[in-house]
Structures are given as structure tokens and as C-alpha cells.
Design an enzyme around this catalytic site. Structure first.
Site, PDB file in Angstrom:
ATOM      1  N   HIS A 162      62.140  16.244  72.324  1.00 27.44           N
ATOM      2  CA  HIS A 162      62.294  16.858  71.095  1.00 27.44           C
ATOM      3  C   HIS A 162      63.657  17.571  71.277  1.00 27.44           C
ATOM      4  O   HIS A 162      64.262  17.251  72.236  1.00 27.44           O
ATOM      5  CB  HIS A 162      60.983  17.930  71.092  1.00 27.44           C
ATOM      6  N   GLY A 216      64.490  20.307  72.178  1.00 32.15           N
ATOM      7  CA  GLY A 216      64.620  21.330  73.281  1.00 32.15           C
ATOM      8  C   GLY A 216      65.518  20.489  74.420  1.00 32.15           C
ATOM      9  O   GLY A 216      66.537  20.795  75.171  1.00 32.15           O
ATOM     10  N   HIS A 217      64.751  19.146  74.686  1.00 35.02           N
ATOM     11  CA  HIS A 217      65.426  18.264  75.516  1.00 35.02           C
ATOM     12  C   HIS A 217      66.801  17.735  75.048  1.00 35.02           C
ATOM     13  O   HIS A 217      67.533  17.449  75.951  1.00 35.02           O
ATOM     14  CB  HIS A 217      64.538  17.020  75.609  1.00 35.02           C
ATOM     15  N   ASP A 273      60.475  27.334  80.006  1.00 33.75           N
ATOM     16  CA  ASP A 273      59.683  27.136  81.368  1.00 33.75           C
ATOM     17  C   ASP A 273      60.256  27.940  82.308  1.00 33.75           C
ATOM     18  O   ASP A 273      60.927  27.829  83.290  1.00 33.75           O
ATOM     19  CB  ASP A 273      59.629  25.632  81.900  1.00 33.75           C
ATOM     20  N   SER A 287      57.880  22.281  71.709  1.00 32.80           N
ATOM     21  CA  SER A 287      57.127  21.791  72.917  1.00 32.80           C
ATOM     22  C   SER A 287      56.667  20.544  72.637  1.00 32.80           C
ATOM     23  O   SER A 287      56.367  20.465  71.587  1.00 32.80           O
ATOM     24  CB  SER A 287      56.111  22.796  73.212  1.00 32.80           C
ATOM     25  N   SER A 288      56.437  19.421  73.782  1.00 32.52           N
ATOM     26  CA  SER A 288      55.628  18.195  73.347  1.00 32.52           C
ATOM     27  C   SER A 288      54.458  18.415  73.005  1.00 32.52           C
ATOM     28  O   SER A 288      53.898  17.774  72.226  1.00 32.52           O
ATOM     29  CB  SER A 288      55.935  17.292  74.615  1.00 32.52           C
TER      30      SER A 288
HETATM   31  O1  PAF Z   1      59.663  20.698  82.743  1.00 30.82           O
HETATM   32  C1  PAF Z   1      59.014  19.368  82.684  1.00 30.82           C
HETATM   33  O2  PAF Z   1      58.951  18.613  81.609  1.00 30.82           O
HETATM   34  C2  PAF Z   1      58.435  19.149  83.938  1.00 30.82           C
HETATM   35  O3  PAF Z   1      57.752  20.312  84.641  1.00 30.82           O
HETATM   36  C3  PAF Z   1      59.700  18.548  84.855  1.00 30.82           C
HETATM   37  C4  PAF Z   1      60.801  19.310  85.247  1.00 30.82           C
HETATM   38  C5  PAF Z   1      60.262  17.218  84.168  1.00 30.82           C
HETATM   39  C6  PAF Z   1      58.879  17.782  86.243  1.00 30.82           C
HETATM   40  O4  PAF Z   1      58.146  16.919  85.946  1.00 30.82           O
END
Ligand code: PAF
Length: 281
Positions: free
Chosen positions: A34, A36-37, A149, A184-185
Site C-alpha cells: 500500500h 505506506g510501503h 510498527d 495497513s494491509s
Molecule cells: O513489517 C513487516 O511487514 C514485517 O514484520 C517484516 C519486517 C517484513 C518482517 O516479515
């Protein structure tokens, strides 16, 4: 852009880049990308010569009754987004590629016990293990993680410091929907009524931020957050925590660099949100 599925292919692709003296940015994700990523990938592209995005739904960070099987997946859309954002490599391993009869796990004492660790006791062991594996494989110059996170970010900073892993950890700000809901997913699990209710997390945090002042008892801040959450019938609080932002030690009074973090069930979907603040006299 290249998509690779095996450890051997990833190593080959990155060895060439590293031997040419190029900086490598790693964006670890579980996919279903999304905005955020996208902000993490864009930052990595801006900072590095070569950018690798890993897309791997890591089984070891899910508890026995959690959503591993139903976790949303869309590898084609993820690949396309990575391409559009200028990533060079997408690493999409199968679980058996990352875990071949595993005996070694990475755990971090203390920081994993509170906040999300209380209801997800094995979660951060899984995160630390897979992130360490990814660091070993990609040997990145920098690695990018979202501030949503916050506990994960604090744990990974401590992990690389304790294990002398030579990577710069870059935290990127939370990206929100127009109504304040943190991207968030897992937002994809919400039905329309729950989606309407979900911004209560950010509303509760905004109210808390307004009352912070040096020396104020953190119980007062927690009660303020609890009152906002209690007014939303679809919300059920998992935790409201106020801790020192780096060590995650609980704070009695507002002071220094604070992390105010909450986890709330909206229906059956557990959402998290937080903010950090520097409170000084
Ligand atoms: O934040 C996440 O999506 C996961 O915890 C991560 C850091 C990719 C590890 O699987």
C-alpha cells in the site's frame, strides 16, 4: 527490474552490484503493498544505487490462531508497483526457501515482551529471525521500516546494534488515509461499518497528543485515550501503552522521548497506531 525467488539468485544479483561499489537499499515487506510501503520504496530509491524489495509472508511471526492463511496476497500487483517506483529487484521466496529445517532463531529479550508482544508472544522472534536472514542475504547498506510498527522498529535497531550488523536502519513516517486511519494491509479485512469506525485509533491519539505536558501522569493520558476508544461501539482495546521510545520501558510520567502506542480490535481485526513525542521541561 528483475524478480527472483531463490536465495542463490538474490545473492548473484546483489554480488554484482556490491562488487561494483553500489549502495544497496532493502525494503522488507509481507506484500499486499500500500502507500505506506510505497513511501519506503521511494525513500530507498532516492537514497541507494540498487533497491531490493522482499515480499514474503513470514510464517514464523504468526501465532497459531493468527491470520497466516488468510493474510492478503497479490504478487502481480506488488511486482508492478515495485517496477513503477523504480526498484531494481523483487525477492519473492517460498517459505521452504527461507526456512530449510530451521534450528536457529533470533530473539531479543525485554523489548519483545510488552505492547504487541503480550498478545503475540512469538511474533518478534519471527520478525527478528526473518529480518536477520534478509540482512545476511542482501547485506544492505540501508534498510527501511515503517514507524507504524514502532515496537518492531525499536527492536530492529537494538538487534543490529547488539549483533553488530553493518546496516543503517531508516524509519519512515506513518502514511494515513484522509480520515486519519494508518495504512495497513489488514485494513482490507474491515467491512464498511468497521472501516467507518477505524479512524477512532487516530482520533484517540490526536486527543492524547494535545494534553501531553512534562510531568503529567501517564495514567491520565491512558484514561483520555481509553475514553475516546470506549465511545466507539465496534472498538475493543487490546492495549494502551506509554513507554520510552527506544527502550520501550514503561513511563510513569510524561518526559523525554515518549512512544504512545495502542492496539485495538475493530470487529475481529486488530489494528495498531502510535505517535512519538519529545516532552521536555
Ligand atoms: O513489517 C513487516 O511487514 C514485517 O514484520 C517484516 C519486517 C517484513 C518482517 O516479515
Amino acid at each position: 527490474m528483475q524478480t527472483v525467488h531463490t536465495v542463490a539468485e538474490l545473492r548473484t544479483a546483489l554480488t554484482t552490484a556490491r562488487n561494483a561499489g553500489k549502495s544497496v537499499g532493502l525494503v522488507p515487506t509481507m506484500g499486499f503493498l500500500h502507500e505506506g510501503h510505497a513511501s519506503l520504496i521511494a525513500q530507498a530509491v532516492a537514497d541507494n544505487d540498487v533497491v531490493v524489495v522482499s515480499v514474503f509472508v513470514n510464517p514464523t511471526q504468526f501465532g497459531p490462531n493468527e491470520d497466516l492463511a488468510s493474510y492478503p496476497r497479490d504478487p502481480e500487483r506488488d511486482t508492478e508497483l515495485c517496477r513503477r517506483l523504480g526498484a531494481d529487484l523483487v525477492f519473492m521466496p517460498a517459505p521452504a526457501e527461507m526456512y530449510r529445517d530451521p534450528k536457529a532463531f533470533v530473539d531479543i529479550a525485554g523489548l519483545s515482551d510488552g505492547l504487541c508482544g503480550r498478545s503475540r508472544p512469538t511474533h518478534f522472534r519471527g520478525v527478528c529471525t526473518v529480518v536477520t536472514k534478509l540482512f545476511q542475504l542482501a547485506q544492505p547498506t540501508r534498510a527501511y521500516f515503517g514507524e507504524k510498527d514502532a515496537q518492531q522498529l525499536a527492536i530492529i535497531r537494538k538487534l543490529v546494534a547488539d549483533l553488530f550488523i553493518p546496516v543503517e536502519i531508516v524509519g519512515c513516517p506513518i502514511v494515513r488515509e484522509a480520515d486519519g486511519l494508518a495504512k495497513s494491509s489488514r485494513n482490507s479485512y474491515l467491512n464498511p461499518a468497521e472501516r467507518n469506525a477505524a479512524p477512532v485509533l487516530s482520533h484517540a491519539l490526536r486527543a492524547a497528543r494535545e494534553i501531553l505536558r512534562p510531568g503529567l501522569a501517564t495514567s491520565v493520558v491512558r484514561e483520555n485515550i481509553a475514553a475516546v476508544l470506549a465511545a466507539e461501539p465496534l472498538a475493543r482495546t487490546d492495549y494502551i501503552e506509554i513507554v520510552q521510545a527506544d527502550t520501550l520501558e514503561p513511563l510513569e510520567r510524561c518526559e523525554g522521548k515518549m512512544l504512545v502506542a495502542i492496539a485495538v480490535y475493530i470487529g475481529t481485526t486488530r489494528l495498531i497506531d502510535n505517535f512519538t513525542a519529545e516532552v521536555s521541561r
